[in-house]
Design a protein around this motif. Structure first.
Motif, PDB file in Angstrom:
ATOM      1  N   ARG A 191      -0.425  11.640  -3.435  1.00 58.48           N
ATOM      2  CA  ARG A 191       0.638  12.605  -4.187  1.00 58.48           C
ATOM      3  C   ARG A 191      -0.272  12.775  -5.334  1.00 58.48           C
ATOM      4  N   ILE A 192       0.444  13.708  -5.516  1.00 51.47           N
ATOM      5  CA  ILE A 192       0.222  14.883  -7.113  1.00 51.47           C
ATOM      6  C   ILE A 192       1.458  13.806  -8.260  1.00 51.47           C
ATOM      7  N   ILE A 193       0.851  14.162  -9.168  1.00 49.18           N
ATOM      8  CA  ILE A 193       2.328  13.650 -10.650  1.00 49.18           C
ATOM      9  C   ILE A 193       1.769  14.466 -11.969  1.00 49.18           C
ATOM     10  N   MET A 202       1.278  -1.398  -0.007  1.00 46.30           N
ATOM     11  CA  MET A 202       0.034  -0.089  -0.190  1.00 46.30           C
ATOM     12  C   MET A 202       1.301   1.663  -0.479  1.00 46.30           C
ATOM     13  N   SER A 203       0.772   2.011  -1.129  1.00 47.35           N
ATOM     14  CA  SER A 203       1.372   3.976  -0.481  1.00 47.35           C
ATOM     15  C   SER A 203       0.924   4.356   0.282  1.00 47.35           C
ATOM     16  N   ASN A 204       2.205   5.017   0.423  1.00 50.19           N
ATOM     17  CA  ASN A 204       1.749   6.270   2.134  1.00 50.19           C
ATOM     18  C   ASN A 204       1.038   7.042   1.491  1.00 50.19           C
ATOM     19  N   SER A 205       0.868   7.282   0.456  1.00 47.06           N
ATOM     20  CA  SER A 205      -0.454   7.871   0.336  1.00 47.06           C
ATOM     21  C   SER A 205      -1.908   7.360  -0.133  1.00 47.06           C
ATOM     22  N   SER A 206      -3.106   7.850   0.290  1.00 46.37           N
ATOM     23  CA  SER A 206      -3.817   7.487   0.160  1.00 46.37           C
ATOM     24  C   SER A 206      -4.826   7.807  -1.273  1.00 46.37           C
ATOM     25  N   VAL A 207      -4.440   9.324  -1.296  1.00 46.95           N
ATOM     26  CA  VAL A 207      -5.116   9.621  -3.029  1.00 46.95           C
ATOM     27  C   VAL A 207      -4.144   9.805  -4.268  1.00 46.95           C
ATOM     28  N   PHE A 248      -9.268  -3.297  -8.076  1.00 47.11           N
ATOM     29  CA  PHE A 248      -9.525  -3.798  -6.978  1.00 47.11           C
ATOM     30  C   PHE A 248     -10.596  -3.718  -5.906  1.00 47.11           C
ATOM     31  N   PRO A 249     -11.445  -3.942  -5.399  1.00 54.14           N
ATOM     32  CA  PRO A 249     -12.740  -4.373  -4.379  1.00 54.14           C
ATOM     33  C   PRO A 249     -11.651  -2.966  -3.648  1.00 54.14           C
ATOM     34  N   ASP A 250     -10.382  -3.225  -3.385  1.00 52.29           N
ATOM     35  CA  ASP A 250     -10.826  -2.101  -2.213  1.00 52.29           C
ATOM     36  C   ASP A 250      -9.471  -1.163  -2.477  1.00 52.29           C
ATOM     37  N   SER A 251      -8.937  -1.060  -3.702  1.00 50.81           N
ATOM     38  CA  SER A 251      -7.638  -0.049  -4.223  1.00 50.81           C
ATOM     39  C   SER A 251      -7.351  -0.062  -5.838  1.00 50.81           C
ATOM     40  N   VAL A 252      -6.538   0.641  -5.772  1.00 52.98           N
ATOM     41  CA  VAL A 252      -6.584   0.934  -6.541  1.00 52.98           C
ATOM     42  C   VAL A 252      -4.444   0.784  -8.069  1.00 52.98           C
ATOM     43  N   VAL A 253      -4.677   0.202  -8.483  1.00 58.44           N
ATOM     44  CA  VAL A 253      -2.693   0.080  -8.646  1.00 58.44           C
ATOM     45  C   VAL A 253      -2.371   0.710 -10.154  1.00 58.44           C
ATOM     46  N   ALA A 254      -1.784   1.594  -9.971  1.00 56.52           N
ATOM     47  CA  ALA A 254      -1.397   2.437 -10.550  1.00 56.52           C
ATOM     48  C   ALA A 254       0.163   2.318 -11.076  1.00 56.52           C
ATOM     49  N   ARG A 255      -0.069   2.235 -12.768  1.00 55.28           N
ATOM     50  CA  ARG A 255       1.771   2.276 -12.909  1.00 55.28           C
ATOM     51  C   ARG A 255       2.600   3.383 -13.353  1.00 55.28           C
ATOM     52  N   ILE A 256       3.147   4.401 -12.456  1.00 54.09           N
ATOM     53  CA  ILE A 256       3.508   5.500 -13.043  1.00 54.09           C
ATOM     54  C   ILE A 256       4.888   5.008 -13.709  1.00 54.09           C
ATOM     55  N   VAL A 257       5.445   5.971 -14.882  1.00 51.08           N
ATOM     56  CA  VAL A 257       6.977   6.406 -15.268  1.00 51.08           C
ATOM     57  C   VAL A 257       7.405   7.467 -14.307  1.00 51.08           C
ATOM     58  N   LYS A 258       8.374   7.154 -14.279  1.00 47.51           N
ATOM     59  CA  LYS A 258       9.592   8.377 -13.820  1.00 47.51           C
ATOM     60  C   LYS A 258      10.056   9.029 -14.482  1.00 47.51           C
ATOM     61  N   THR A 259      10.463  10.433 -15.141  1.00 47.51           N
ATOM     62  CA  THR A 259      11.433  10.194 -16.217  1.00 47.51           C
ATOM     63  C   THR A 259      12.387  11.870 -15.359  1.00 47.51           C
ATOM     64  N   GLU A 271      10.115   2.673 -13.995  1.00 49.18           N
ATOM     65  CA  GLU A 271       8.439   2.311 -14.020  1.00 49.18           C
ATOM     66  C   GLU A 271       8.211   1.914 -12.600  1.00 49.18           C
ATOM     67  N   GLU A 272       7.070   2.492 -11.909  1.00 49.38           N
ATOM     68  CA  GLU A 272       7.034   1.712 -10.616  1.00 49.38           C
ATOM     69  C   GLU A 272       5.103   1.240 -10.911  1.00 49.38           C
ATOM     70  N   ASP A 273       4.981   0.413  -9.904  1.00 49.63           N
ATOM     71  CA  ASP A 273       3.468  -0.147  -9.483  1.00 49.63           C
ATOM     72  C   ASP A 273       3.364   0.128  -8.048  1.00 49.63           C
ATOM     73  N   THR A 274       2.245   1.028  -7.670  1.00 51.84           N
ATOM     74  CA  THR A 274       2.113   1.461  -6.279  1.00 51.84           C
ATOM     75  C   THR A 274       0.232   1.359  -6.484  1.00 51.84           C
ATOM     76  N   ARG A 275      -0.216   1.056  -5.341  1.00 49.84           N
ATOM     77  CA  ARG A 275      -1.534   0.303  -5.082  1.00 49.84           C
ATOM     78  C   ARG A 275      -1.419   2.408  -4.286  1.00 49.84           C
ATOM     79  N   PHE A 276      -3.206   2.591  -4.239  1.00 51.63           N
ATOM     80  CA  PHE A 276      -3.755   3.561  -3.708  1.00 51.63           C
ATOM     81  C   PHE A 276      -5.364   3.350  -3.393  1.00 51.63           C
ATOM     82  N   ASP A 277      -5.184   3.660  -2.532  1.00 56.22           N
ATOM     83  CA  ASP A 277      -7.283   3.817  -1.918  1.00 56.22           C
ATOM     84  C   ASP A 277      -7.556   4.375  -3.020  1.00 56.22           C
TER      85      ASP A 277
END
Length: 518
Positions: A29-31, A1-6, A139-150, A158-164
Motif C-alpha cells: 500500500r503506497i501513501i 491486519m491490513s490486506n497489504s503486507s507493506v 510490535f514484535p510481528d507488525s507495525v501499526v500506522a496511524r494515517i490521516v486521509k484528506t 484517521e485510521e489505525d492499520t496494522r502492517f507486517d
C-alpha cells in the motif's frame, strides 16, 4: 491486519520498491501526503547501473522512450550572448555485449515517476494521494500506522492499520525517520544552494548553460529538447547567504546580476527549494530519507533506487517465509558501505564544481567513470561468497573488479546471443552431465531459476527437466564471464543483478544458499 503486507510512504524510489515487492507476490500500500503528484525535473540523471536494474524489473523500454542522452554544457562570461567554451558532461560509450547500457539517460523526475506509476497500475496498485503517516507503533510481528486521509473538500479521516512492514522512502524531511528518532550524522557544508524549475525564454534547450564567478555559480539544466522548463541552480560558497530562502524573483535577480542577459525572460516557477548539504553516518531507511548529500554527480536518485532494490528482494524472501528475518540486517550492512563512498564522491565533486579548481575548473562536471555506478559492489558482505584470493582485498565500494574475470560481489555482465535448446522449467557453465545433475538436484525448489549455458555446438544429455538450457552461440557468455568449456562453474546471480557466488561444486552451492535461505 491490513490486506497489504507493506506500507510505503514515498518519493520516487518507493515506486521502485513497490514494483520489486509486487512482482514477487508481496502486497503493498503506497501513501503520499500531497493531494496531487509532484511536478518538476528534480533528480533527472539515470546512471547506467540503474538502467540495468530497470531492465531486470522490465520497465526500461518505457524509461528510454521518454528521456534522452546527456547533452553538452556551454560556458558564458558576463554580458556575452555567445558561449566561450563547452564542457563534455559524458563521453558516449559504445555498448558492448556485457554492458548494453553504458550511457546515462536524462528523464525529468515527474515524467520518470509517471512511467513507474503506469507499471504499478498494471499490477493493480495505485498511490493514495492525500494520505499522511502521523505516527507508528512497533510490535514484535507488525507495525501499526496511524494515517490521516484528506479528501478534495478538506475533510479528514484517521485510521489505525496494522502492517507486517513499513518502509520510509519519504525524502529528506522523512516523517518515518523522525518517528524512529533517527537523525543525520556528520557536518553541514557551508555552501547554500537554491534551485527549482522555471520557464525560460531565450536559451537553447539543447544544452546546459553555466556562469561561474566565484564564490557564485549558476547553471540552467533543460528538462527536455522540446521544453522551455529549465532547472535553475544557484550556489554561493561564501557565508553571506547562509540560511536564506530564495523567492522566484530573487533567483531571477541573481541570474541577471551574474549574466547581464536581459534578453532572457522568465515565466512561472512550478517549484523551488533550498538545499543544505549533510553527511550521513548510519542508514536505516531508504533514499533521501536516509542520506542527504550534494546533488553533484547525479548520484542521489540512483543510490535511492539501488537502496530499495537491495531491500526489496530480501524483504520478499522474508515475507514469504523463505529466508530468516536476519537477512534484512544485510540491507544496512551492504548499503552503508556504498553510501559512505557515494557521500565522499559527491562531496569531492561538489568542491570541484562549486568551489572551483584553478588548475582544472571543468573537471568536476564530467559524468563518466565511477559516477556511472557500474563498479558498485558488495565486497565484504556476509551474504556474498567471495573467492579466497580476493576476500578481504582493499577495494572501494565503487570500484570495478580488477581480476579480469567474473567475481562475487560485483554486477553480473549481460550476455546476448543465447539460443534456447530446451525450454523447461544461477547459471551453469560447462562440466560433465553427472555433476550438473547433482548440483541441480540440490538447488532450493521454487526459489532459484536454473540456467544451463552450453558452449556453441554442445548439447545436454543429462535429461534434467529443472533447468532452462541455452547455447552460447555468439560466445559472449563464456567470454564475458571468463569461463572454460571443460569444467563446471556455477555463477549464482542475485535478484538485484549482483553475483552472490562463483563455485565449482555441490558443496559450494549449498554453502552459499545457507547464507540466504531458512
Amino acid at each position: 491486519m491490513s490486506n497489504s503486507s507493506v506500507l510505503i510512504a514515498l518519493v520516487l524510489q518507493g515506486f521502485v520498491l513497490a514494483l520489486v515487492l509486487l512482482k514477487n507476490g508481496v502486497s503493498v500500500r503506497i501513501i503520499e501526503k500531497e493531494m496531487s503528484h509532484r511536478v518538476g525535473s528534480r533528480g533527472s540523471a539515470i546512471q547506467p547501473r540503474t538502467l540495468e536494474l530497470y531492465d531486470i524489473l522490465g520497465v526500461l523500454p518505457n524509461i528510454l522512450k521518454v528521456g534522452e542522452g546527456v547533452p553538452l554544457m556551454v560556458k558564458y562570461v558576463r554580458g556575452e550572448i555567445n558561449p566561450v567554451g563547452t564542457i563534455t558532461l559524458s563521453e558516449h560509450v559504445k555498448p558492448t555485449p556485457d554492458t548494453p547500457h553504458p550511457n546515462g539517460h536524462v528523464v525529468p523526475q515527474d515524467v520518470h515517476e509517471e512511467v513507474l506509476r503506469a507499471y504499478l497500475r498494471d499490477l493493480g496498485c495505485s498511490v493514495e494521494l492525500g494520505s499522511q503517516l502521523l505516527s507508528l507503533e512497533q510490535f514484535p510481528d507488525s507495525v501499526v500506522a496511524r494515517i490521516v486521509k484528506t479528501d478534495a473538500d478538506g475533510n479528514q479521516i484517521e485510521e489505525d492499520t496494522r502492517f507486517d512492514w513499513l518502509i520510509g522512502t519519504d525524502g529528506a524531511r522523512s516523517i518515518v525517520r523522525k518517528q524512529l528518532g533517527l537523525s543525520f550524522l556528520g557536518e553541514t557544508q557551508s555552501e547554500h544552494i537554491a534551485f527549482g524549475d522555471i520557464v525560460i525564454e531565450g536559451v537553447d534547450p539543447n544544452f546546459w548553460h553555466m556562469w561561474h564567478e566565484p564564490p557564485k555559480l549558476l547553471y540552467l539544466r533543460p528538462s527536455g529538447l522540446n521544453s522551455k522548463v529549465f532547472m535553475l541552480i544557484f550556489t554561493d560558497s561564501s557565508k553571506a547567504l547562509a540560511g536564506k530562502t530564495f523567492t522566484r524573483e530573487e533567483l531571477i535577480e541573481e541570474f541577471y546580476a551574474m549574466t547581464d542577459r536581459r534578453d532572457v525572460t522568465f515565466g512561472p516557477a512550478p517549484w523551488l527549494s533550498d538545499y543544505r548539504l549533510m553527511r550521513v553516518g548510519r542508514v536505516f531507511i531508504a533514499g533521501d530519507a536516509a542520506h542527504c548529500h550534494s546533488p553533484a554527480g547525479g548520484q542521489g536518485l540512483n543510490s535511492s533506487v539501488q537502496d530499495v532494490v537491495n531491500l526489496g528482494w530480501k524483504l520478499a524472501l522474508v515475507q514469504k517465509g523463505l529466508a530468516p528475518e536476519a537477512l534484512l540486517n544485510t540491507y544496512s550492512e551492504e548499503r552503508l558501505r556504498v553510501i559512505g563512498q557515494m557521500l565522499q564522491l559527491t562531496t569531492d565533486l561538489h568542491k570541484k564544481i562549486f568551489r572551483g579548481d584553478s588548475k582544472n575548473p571543468d573537471q568536476g562536471w564530467f559524468r563518466g567513470g565511477d559516477i556511472q555506478m557500474l563498479g558498485v559492489n558488495y565486497c565484504g558482505s556476509p551474504i556474498v561468497q567471495e573467492d579466497d584470493a580476493v576476500q578481504g582485498a582493499s577495494v572501494t565500494p565503487y570500484s570495478k573488479s580488477g581480476t579480469g574475470r567474473i567475481q562475487a560481489a560485483y554486477r553480473a555482465p549481460d550476455a546476448p546471443g543465447l539460443v534456447p535448446l530446451r525450454c523447461t522449467p544461477s547459471c551453469f557453465f560447462g562440466g560433465d552431465d553427472t555433476t550438473r545433475a547433482e548440483v541441480l538436484g540440490r538447488l532450493p525448489k521454487k526459489t532459484v531459476r536454473a540456467v544451463l549455458l552450453l558452449p556453441k555446438g554442445q548439447t545436454a544429455t543429462d535429461g534434467s527437466s529443472t533447468a532452462l538450457v541455452l547455447e552460447d552461440r555468439a560466445g559472449h557468455a563464456y567470454a564475458g564471464y571468463g569461463m572454460r568449456v571443460d569444467e563446471l562453474t556455477v555463477v549464482i546471480v542475485r535478484p538485484d543483478g549482483v553475483v552472490g557466488a562463483v563455485v565449482i561444486d555441490v558443496e559450494g552451492v549449498e554453502r552459499y544458499f545457507h547464507k540466504i535461505l531458512s
